[in-house]
Scaffold this active site. Structure first.
Site, short mmCIF file in Angstrom:
data_model
loop_
_atom_site.label_atom_id
_atom_site.label_comp_id
_atom_site.label_asym_id
_atom_site.label_seq_id
_atom_site.Cartn_x
_atom_site.Cartn_y
_atom_site.Cartn_z
CD GLU A 76 0.43 -3.39 0.38
OE1 GLU A 76 0.60 -2.16 0.48
OE2 GLU A 76 0.81 -4.20 1.25
CG HIS B 42 -1.58 0.85 2.90
ND1 HIS B 42 -1.93 1.35 4.13
CD2 HIS B 42 -1.10 -0.41 3.11
CE1 HIS B 42 -1.68 0.44 5.05
NE2 HIS B 42 -1.18 -0.64 4.46
#
Length: 356
Positions: free
Chosen positions: A18, A21
């Site tokens: 994550e 991202h």
């Protein structure tokens, strides 16, 4: 302790993915609304700047919520909206998650190789009777230092060289009682099974290692980085090949494991030491990155595929098509998860079971 090690492993895998991202979105100028480790209800959270950082109840994933991410989101500031970014930026943001999983694996392997890994020396522990090695005069305690002019530093490299040269007359340099002698040995071609259970032919000379002849090999930071990148490339290649073999029915679907298997393996590898645990974490991180790049809707690879189609068509796919595709993708993932849990439960009920 298994629970603690599993939480550390899952936390690392989710965070690094994550964070990829998140960082790519920030670099691209996209507003990030939420950064969550875990799914479901919020356990704790704090808003810093424009982003709310969350720890959620279900620790089997995570998400980065971006401004204007969904087709139905109302957007006022198009400059900071995900869906209004050029295709190359959207691909960059989506690809960054799996890429960071692989990058994380490189870092873990780098730590492992700098710290040092146990390596078996090319010292012979046993010579099989009537084997090519026996007939050539190799003896227990001999150390193989060179084959065909290639320096040999460990048992793995030696075995690999021999296996790749069946029926070839090879020149060996042997160290015996402090003296160097030369022998010629022709590896005998034998049929064995590879890691996928397929029949292959390799060269063998009929020797076993001295398992006590082990040393810790440490790499300098630069060579460790090179080896780490190479090791990650090999595992990425092997992971994709395994997926292909599963579809070809060469490899049984029994090899597919889920969170329970990872939970158990995390504890076992941690008991074996830091090197084993970090190596396992690196392999799982690579697997997560590779699987996320598969062109299945709802996965990162599916999003990238849609963006590539959008680039060719010069307009986004219809919302209806994307919605239907995502439902199909979710159904595939649920089926895969059910299979993984089924296999995990079978392993719990039959711990000694061997895969076909």
């Amino acid at each position: 302790m298994n629970f603690i090690y599993a939480i550390i492993l899952f936390g690392f895998l989710i965070f690094i993915h994550e964070f990829g991202h998140f960082l790519a979105a920030k670099i691209s100028g996209v507003r990030v609304l939420k950064f969550s480790i875990g799914f479901g209800p919020k356990v704790i959270g704090k808003k810093i700047g424009e982003t709310e950082y969350l720890l959620s109840a279900v620790p089997l994933g995570g998400y980065v919520k971006m401004y204007g991410e969904e087709p139905t989101d109302e957007v006022i500031d198009e400059m900071r909206s995900f869906k209004h970014q050029p295709v190359y930026k959207k691909i960059f943001i989506v690809f960054a998650g799996p890429f960071f999983n692989i990058l994380g694996a490189v870092i873990l392997f780098w730590i492992v190789f700098v710290h040092g890994v146990p390596v078996i020396k090319p010292v012979i522990g046993e010579v099989m009777k009537n084997s090519p090695a026996y007939m050539a005069g190799l003896k227990t305690g001999d150390k193989i230092v060179e084959i065909e002019g290639q320096k040999i530093s460990n048992w793995f490299d030696m075995a690999q060289f021999i296996q790749q040269n069946p029926n070839k007359n090879l020149n060996f340099k042997i160290e015996r009682n402090g003296e160097i002698i030369q022998l010629q040995i022709t590896p005998q071609e034998k049929e064995v099974k590879n890691i996928f259970g397929e029949k292959v032919f390799v060269g063998q000379i009929g020797i076993k290692p001295d398992e006590k002849a082990v040393f810790i090999k440490k790499e300098n930071p630069l060579s460790a980085l090179k080896i780490s990148i190479q090791r990650c490339y090999e595992i990425v290649e092997l992971t994709y090949l395994t997926i292909v073999k599963i579809f070809q029915r060469v490899v049984s679907t029994e090899v597919i494991g889920g969170p329970i298997l990872i939970f158990q393996a995390a504890g076992k590898t941690a008991e074996q030491g830091m090197v084993s645990f970090l190596s396992f974490a690196a392999i799982i991180s690579i697997n997560l990155g590779v699987l996320n790049l598969l062109p299945i809707p709802v996965l990162d690879g599916g999003h990238i595929l849609f963006f590539l189609i959008e680039a060719v068509r010069r307009k986004p796919l219809s919302e209806k098509f994307i919605a239907v595709s995502q439902k199909i993708g979710i159904a595939l993932l649920v089926a895969l998860m059910m299979l993984a849990f089924y296999n995990d439960i079978l392993r719990l009920l039959h711990p000694g079971k061997m895969f076909r």
